[in-house]
Motif scaffolding. Structure first.
Motif, PDB file in Angstrom:
ATOM      1  N   TYR A 102       3.421 -88.012 -47.256  1.00  0.00           N
ATOM      2  CA  TYR A 102       3.566 -87.571 -48.637  1.00  0.00           C
ATOM      3  C   TYR A 102       3.590 -88.776 -49.578  1.00  0.00           C
ATOM      4  CZ  TYR A 102       4.837 -83.111 -46.527  1.00  0.00           C
ATOM      5  OH  TYR A 102       4.822 -81.956 -45.793  1.00  0.00           O
ATOM      6  N   VAL A 103       3.459 -88.506 -50.863  1.00  0.00           N
ATOM      7  CA  VAL A 103       3.498 -89.559 -51.878  1.00  0.00           C
ATOM      8  C   VAL A 103       4.742 -89.330 -52.734  1.00  0.00           C
ATOM      9  CG1 VAL A 103       2.307 -90.644 -53.815  1.00  0.00           C
ATOM     10  CG2 VAL A 103       0.985 -89.706 -51.900  1.00  0.00           C
ATOM     11  N   PRO A 104       5.843 -90.031 -52.431  1.00  0.00           N
ATOM     12  CA  PRO A 104       7.073 -89.813 -53.195  1.00  0.00           C
ATOM     13  C   PRO A 104       7.106 -90.621 -54.489  1.00  0.00           C
ATOM     14  CG  PRO A 104       7.484 -91.380 -51.441  1.00  0.00           C
ATOM     15  CD  PRO A 104       6.048 -90.963 -51.301  1.00  0.00           C
ATOM     16  N   ARG A 157       0.351 -84.909 -50.745  1.00  0.00           N
ATOM     17  CA  ARG A 157       1.173 -84.149 -51.677  1.00  0.00           C
ATOM     18  C   ARG A 157       2.169 -85.085 -52.347  1.00  0.00           C
ATOM     19  NH1 ARG A 157      -2.334 -80.971 -51.486  1.00  0.00           N
ATOM     20  NH2 ARG A 157      -2.262 -78.837 -50.697  1.00  0.00           N
ATOM     21  N   ARG A 158       2.252 -84.978 -53.656  1.00  0.00           N
ATOM     22  CA  ARG A 158       3.159 -85.826 -54.429  1.00  0.00           C
ATOM     23  C   ARG A 158       4.497 -85.108 -54.576  1.00  0.00           C
ATOM     24  NH1 ARG A 158       3.752 -85.919 -60.018  1.00  0.00           N
ATOM     25  NH2 ARG A 158       4.831 -87.747 -60.826  1.00  0.00           N
ATOM     26  N   ILE A 159       5.565 -85.775 -54.154  1.00  0.00           N
ATOM     27  CA  ILE A 159       6.906 -85.202 -54.203  1.00  0.00           C
ATOM     28  C   ILE A 159       7.752 -85.998 -55.190  1.00  0.00           C
ATOM     29  CG2 ILE A 159       8.933 -84.525 -52.880  1.00  0.00           C
ATOM     30  CD1 ILE A 159       6.334 -83.200 -51.931  1.00  0.00           C
ATOM     31  N   LEU A 160       8.284 -85.321 -56.189  1.00  0.00           N
ATOM     32  CA  LEU A 160       9.161 -85.970 -57.159  1.00  0.00           C
ATOM     33  C   LEU A 160      10.596 -85.891 -56.653  1.00  0.00           C
ATOM     34  CD1 LEU A 160       9.436 -87.359 -59.928  1.00  0.00           C
ATOM     35  CD2 LEU A 160       9.744 -85.074 -60.930  1.00  0.00           C
ATOM     36  N   VAL A 161      11.174 -87.041 -56.346  1.00  0.00           N
ATOM     37  CA  VAL A 161      12.540 -87.119 -55.838  1.00  0.00           C
ATOM     38  C   VAL A 161      13.457 -87.477 -57.003  1.00  0.00           C
ATOM     39  CG1 VAL A 161      14.114 -88.250 -54.212  1.00  0.00           C
ATOM     40  CG2 VAL A 161      11.719 -87.856 -53.563  1.00  0.00           C
ATOM     41  N   VAL A 162      14.361 -86.569 -57.349  1.00  0.00           N
ATOM     42  CA  VAL A 162      15.279 -86.794 -58.478  1.00  0.00           C
ATOM     43  C   VAL A 162      16.671 -86.999 -57.889  1.00  0.00           C
ATOM     44  CG1 VAL A 162      16.081 -85.955 -60.701  1.00  0.00           C
ATOM     45  CG2 VAL A 162      13.833 -85.226 -59.832  1.00  0.00           C
ATOM     46  N   GLU A 163      17.079 -88.250 -57.789  1.00  0.00           N
ATOM     47  CA  GLU A 163      18.324 -88.601 -57.104  1.00  0.00           C
ATOM     48  C   GLU A 163      18.840 -89.918 -57.665  1.00  0.00           C
ATOM     49  OE1 GLU A 163      21.443 -88.893 -55.438  1.00  0.00           O
ATOM     50  OE2 GLU A 163      20.419 -87.307 -54.282  1.00  0.00           O
ATOM     51  N   ARG A 204      11.920 -78.119 -44.949  1.00  0.00           N
ATOM     52  CA  ARG A 204      12.043 -77.231 -46.117  1.00  0.00           C
ATOM     53  C   ARG A 204      10.875 -77.451 -47.077  1.00  0.00           C
ATOM     54  NH1 ARG A 204      17.269 -75.203 -47.015  1.00  0.00           N
ATOM     55  NH2 ARG A 204      18.437 -75.270 -45.066  1.00  0.00           N
ATOM     56  N   ILE A 205      10.468 -78.704 -47.235  1.00  0.00           N
ATOM     57  CA  ILE A 205       9.329 -79.013 -48.111  1.00  0.00           C
ATOM     58  C   ILE A 205       8.071 -78.320 -47.610  1.00  0.00           C
ATOM     59  CG2 ILE A 205       7.742 -80.851 -48.822  1.00  0.00           C
ATOM     60  CD1 ILE A 205      10.189 -82.691 -49.033  1.00  0.00           C
ATOM     61  N   ARG A 206       7.814 -78.430 -46.320  1.00  0.00           N
ATOM     62  CA  ARG A 206       6.614 -77.803 -45.766  1.00  0.00           C
ATOM     63  C   ARG A 206       6.616 -76.295 -45.991  1.00  0.00           C
ATOM     64  NH1 ARG A 206       7.214 -81.398 -40.808  1.00  0.00           N
ATOM     65  NH2 ARG A 206       5.840 -83.156 -41.231  1.00  0.00           N
ATOM     66  N   ARG A 234       4.359 -71.652 -49.154  1.00  0.00           N
ATOM     67  CA  ARG A 234       4.530 -70.511 -50.059  1.00  0.00           C
ATOM     68  C   ARG A 234       3.793 -70.751 -51.377  1.00  0.00           C
ATOM     69  NH1 ARG A 234      10.183 -70.813 -47.808  1.00  0.00           N
ATOM     70  NH2 ARG A 234      10.158 -69.221 -46.193  1.00  0.00           N
ATOM     71  N   ALA A 235       3.881 -71.968 -51.882  1.00  0.00           N
ATOM     72  CA  ALA A 235       3.223 -72.286 -53.155  1.00  0.00           C
ATOM     73  C   ALA A 235       1.706 -72.177 -53.040  1.00  0.00           C
ATOM     74  CB  ALA A 235       3.608 -73.697 -53.608  1.00  0.00           C
ATOM     75  N   GLU A 236       1.179 -72.442 -51.859  1.00  0.00           N
ATOM     76  CA  GLU A 236      -0.263 -72.362 -51.643  1.00  0.00           C
ATOM     77  C   GLU A 236      -0.724 -70.946 -51.340  1.00  0.00           C
ATOM     78  OE1 GLU A 236      -0.715 -75.143 -48.487  1.00  0.00           O
ATOM     79  OE2 GLU A 236      -0.336 -76.878 -49.767  1.00  0.00           O
ATOM     80  N   GLY A 237       0.210 -69.987 -51.398  1.00  0.00           N
ATOM     81  CA  GLY A 237      -0.158 -68.601 -51.176  1.00  0.00           C
ATOM     82  C   GLY A 237      -0.161 -68.185 -49.729  1.00  0.00           C
ATOM     83  N   ARG A 238       0.245 -69.081 -48.831  1.00  0.00           N
ATOM     84  CA  ARG A 238       0.214 -68.731 -47.413  1.00  0.00           C
ATOM     85  C   ARG A 238       1.353 -67.806 -47.031  1.00  0.00           C
ATOM     86  NH1 ARG A 238      -1.834 -74.203 -44.364  1.00  0.00           N
ATOM     87  NH2 ARG A 238      -3.325 -74.841 -45.963  1.00  0.00           N
ATOM     88  N   LEU A 239       2.398 -67.780 -47.872  1.00  0.00           N
ATOM     89  CA  LEU A 239       3.498 -66.855 -47.628  1.00  0.00           C
ATOM     90  C   LEU A 239       3.691 -65.953 -48.839  1.00  0.00           C
ATOM     91  CD1 LEU A 239       6.118 -69.195 -45.932  1.00  0.00           C
ATOM     92  CD2 LEU A 239       4.435 -67.726 -44.863  1.00  0.00           C
TER      93      LEU A 239
END
Length: 239
Positions: free
Chosen positions: A35-37, A11-17, A120-122, A127-132
């Motif tokens: 993950y792939v940040p 999973r690609r995570i965009l870190v804006v910091e 929190r990411i997990r 949720r995004a994958e429809g599991r929640l």
């Protein structure tokens, strides 16, 4: 034990910091978790990057050069439903509510541990994958709109009309944090002489009724300084 992403695909995570030390810490920890940040440091970079190659999730700092996190969140939400977790050291209630109402899915307040952020990411990726999604069978909650009633498994809950509307709102969007005022506007057609603290009383009654039939607890979690969320997957906050 080291965790792993929800599926085999990275999973690609965009870190804006814009704080280099924090960005490096998050990127290193995410990489170690599989993950792939990708890190950007300016709010002006975010929307173009999401358009170019949408990530699985965005970790978005509130205070950024170029555009602040709230502006960025509004901009991204205009064209994408990518999960957004905001990172902030500003914990006053107005900023937090504004961020959530702008479209952020969750908040993490500084100082934080990388382990908390990954948890929190997990949750957001599930949720995004429809599991929640809204009231999946694994949660046991069933909404009967025609009869205006809600059941947990085979047990119909003895709900008042207000309690039905309140629980329906929470169940239909697991993990979303609702302010008391937002819930009040959902459940009361007439707001005159009604305070948002009335929601606390309704929630107390709901928790009591659900707990009688659901051994895991009510699944209605209090979120300090904000309001409530429905989160049946989080066993630490179901009561």
């Amino acid at each position: 034990m080291k965790g792993s992403p929800m599926t085999d695909a990275p999973r690609r995570i965009l870190v804006v910091e814009d704080d280099g030390k924090i960005a490096d810490m998050l990127a290193n920890y995410l990489r170690a978790q599989g993950y792939v940040p990708e890190v950007v440091s300016n709010g002006l970079q975010v929307a173009p990057e999401v358009r170019r190659n949408e990530p699985s999730l965005v970790l978005l700092d509130l205070m950024l050069p170029g555009k602040d996190g709230i502006e960025v969140c509004r901009e991204v939400r205009a064209f994408s439903s990518v999960p957004i977790i905001m990172l902030t050291a500003r914990i006053d209630e107005i900023d937090r509510l504004l961020g959530l109402e702008t479209g952020a899915d969750d908040y993490v307040c500084k100082p934080f541990s990388p382990r908390e952020v990954v948890a929190r990411i997990r949750a957001q990726l599930r949720r995004a994958e429809g599991r929640l999604g809204p009231a999946p069978p694994s949660h046991g909650f069933h909404i009967d709109e025609d009869a205006q009633r809600i059941a947990w498994q085979d047990h119909w809950l003895p709900l008042t009309p207000v309690e039905f509307r309140l629980l329906r709102q929470l169940v239909q969007r697991p993990g979303h944090v609702y302010s008391r005022d937002a819930l009040l506007r959902t459940v009361h057609d007439e707001l005159r002489d009604t305070t948002d603290r009335a929601i606390d009383s309704h929630v107390k009654n709901l928790r009591r009724k659900i707990a009688k039939v659901r051994p895991q607890g009510s699944a209605i979690a209090s979120v300090y300084g904000l309001g409530y969320r429905f989160d049946p997957e989080d066993e630490s906050s179901v009561n």
